[in-house]
Motif scaffolding. Structure first.
Motif, PDB file in Angstrom:
ATOM      1  N   MET A   1     -96.163   1.215-130.800  1.00 56.57           N
ATOM      2  CA  MET A   1     -96.934   0.526-129.750  1.00 56.57           C
ATOM      3  C   MET A   1     -95.964  -0.370-128.976  1.00 56.57           C
ATOM      4  O   MET A   1     -95.395  -1.288-129.549  1.00 56.57           O
ATOM      5  N   SER A   2     -95.750  -0.049-127.712  1.00 59.22           N
ATOM      6  CA  SER A   2     -94.822  -0.918-126.969  1.00 59.22           C
ATOM      7  C   SER A   2     -95.634  -1.996-126.249  1.00 59.22           C
ATOM      8  O   SER A   2     -96.679  -1.710-125.672  1.00 59.22           O
ATOM      9  N   TYR A   3     -95.162  -3.210-126.313  1.00 60.07           N
ATOM     10  CA  TYR A   3     -95.984  -4.325-125.867  1.00 60.07           C
ATOM     11  C   TYR A   3     -95.063  -5.457-125.442  1.00 60.07           C
ATOM     12  O   TYR A   3     -94.313  -5.989-126.245  1.00 60.07           O
ATOM     13  N   ARG A   4     -95.134  -5.830-124.179  1.00 58.82           N
ATOM     14  CA  ARG A   4     -94.323  -6.960-123.727  1.00 58.82           C
ATOM     15  C   ARG A   4     -95.136  -8.225-123.952  1.00 58.82           C
ATOM     16  O   ARG A   4     -96.058  -8.514-123.208  1.00 58.82           O
ATOM     17  N   TYR A   5     -94.824  -8.917-125.008  1.00 60.65           N
ATOM     18  CA  TYR A   5     -95.604 -10.102-125.377  1.00 60.65           C
ATOM     19  C   TYR A   5     -94.612 -11.183-125.773  1.00 60.65           C
ATOM     20  O   TYR A   5     -93.723 -10.931-126.603  1.00 60.65           O
TER      21      TYR A   5
END
Ligand SMILES: C[S@@+](CC[C@H](N)C(=O)[O-])C[C@H]1O[C@@H](n2cnc3c(N)ncnc32)[C@H](O)[C@@H]1O
Length: 342
Positions: A1-5
């Motif tokens: 899961m790619s997630y810019r957080y």
């Protein structure tokens, strides 16, 4: 899961897991009380720990339920469609709807406060978010979907929205020009579910200071914000998607009212007491705390604070800085991992 957080620990997982394994036994209960994307929670699950995950944000609770509680596709038995794939196809094909996202967050809308139309999503994508949200809300009201089924679909909608949001890093502001990805069509994609690992985990939602009395664990991992930037303000749009409500959209950015999700960890004045409340009320012999060299408190200040509660040791890990598309400092920063043993 790619997630810019901001503060996502995906790249630190091997080091974190190695450090956890040195202080707890196999199969121990480990809490992750500011779980964010639930990347650490999921890694703990794959290492066969029992996990208690929590965060104050609704989207984080959805991510945690998906990453901890599911090991196969739920049946969606009451909907009358043939399983997860058919449910996603149905949702992807809904007729567009001119709801709150279309009105408040697309250039084709007209904000209630009379301000300029906002450009977070194309009109088409905002209409898709409105249509999917209305359907999910209906299924919830009808009790056609279970809590985990609801979390899975809202999790999918948050990730789909992240892929087409016209933003530079966070939802604090939208971009003035359209990026290529923001012009693609929003599409729900099936989540990758983790098979073959225990599912006896717990997910809470709330301020860590309030949830702490419910935490009974061998180790409690705390990954707080380290800057003044409030998560609730920087991720307000996905919070609205996760809740499926229609809040007032305030100011130029269309912020939802978020005071109930204000974090004391973003205040130099309040952060110490916030930590103290957690240490005092969690039933836990050990804590590990992530923090950054760039953070509000210095290494020395944290050492002094944590030493009130037990023996403290510190590991320092070089880490690449969070960078938005708009630029920012870049370079390497020292990531701290404190260990407290009472
Ligand atoms: C650094 S991020 C955690 C990142 C996470 N470990 C990951 O890998 O995605 C900090 C998280 O703390 C949450 N948070 C901030 N203050 C909080 C509080 N007082 N209680 C509970 N959660 C809080 C934010 O919503 C955010 O998700």
């Amino acid at each position: 899961m790619s997630y810019r957080y901001i503060g996502n620990k995906t790249r630190l997982l091997p080091i974190l897991l190695d450090s956890f394994s040195k202080v707890v036994k196999d199969g121990a209960t480990v809490a992750d009380i500011m779980c964010g994307t639930a990347s650490v929670s999921e890694a703990l699950r794959t290492s066969e720990y029992r996990v208690i995950a929590s965060d104050m944000m609704t989207f984080a609770a959805h991510h945690a339920r998906v990453r901890l509680l599911l090991s196969e596709e739920p049946k969606f038995g009451k909907i009358g469609l043939k399983g997860y794939a058919s449910v996603l196809t149905h949702l992807n094909q809904l007729k567009l709807r001119k709801g709150v996202f279309f009105k408040e967050y697309s250039p084709d809308g007209n904000p209630e406060n009379g301000g300029e139309p906002r450009k977070y999503f194309s009109g088409e994508n905002a209409g898709r978010i409105d249509a999917i949200t209305a359907q999910l809300n209906q299924w919830q009201v009808d009790e056609t979907i279970s809590e985990t089924e609801n979390s899975l679909l809202r999790h999918d909608l948050v990730l789909a929205s992240n892929r087409v949001a016209n933003i530079a890093g966070t939802y604090g502001h939208h971009r003035s020009k359209w990026g290529t990805s923001a012009l693609a069509s929003l599409e729900l994609r099936p989540a990758t579910l983790l098979a073959g690992h225990r599912t006896d985990h717990t997910v809470h939602q709330g301020q860590a200071e309030t949830v702490a009395p419910l935490i009974e664990a061998d180790l409690c991992y705390i990954d707080p914000p380290y800057m003044k930037r409030q998560y609730a303000a920087n991720y307000h749009i996905i919070e609205t998607i996760a809740r499926g409500d229609s809040p007032e959209a305030v100011g130029v950015s269309g912020l939802r009212p978020w005071r109930d999700q204000y974090s004391d960890f973003c205040s130099k004045v309040k952060i110490r007491d916030a930590f103290r409340t957690i240490f005092k009320s969690a039933q836990c012999g050990q804590f590990m705390i992530s923090y950054s060299e760039d953070g509000l408190l210095t290494e020395e200040q944290l050492m002094e604070l944590f030493s009130e509660f037990g023996t403290v040791s510190l590991q320092k890990i070089p880490f690449a800085r969070f960078r938005s598309n708009a630029g920012g400092q870049g370079g390497t920063v020292m990531e701290y991992l404190f260990h407290i043993k009472r």
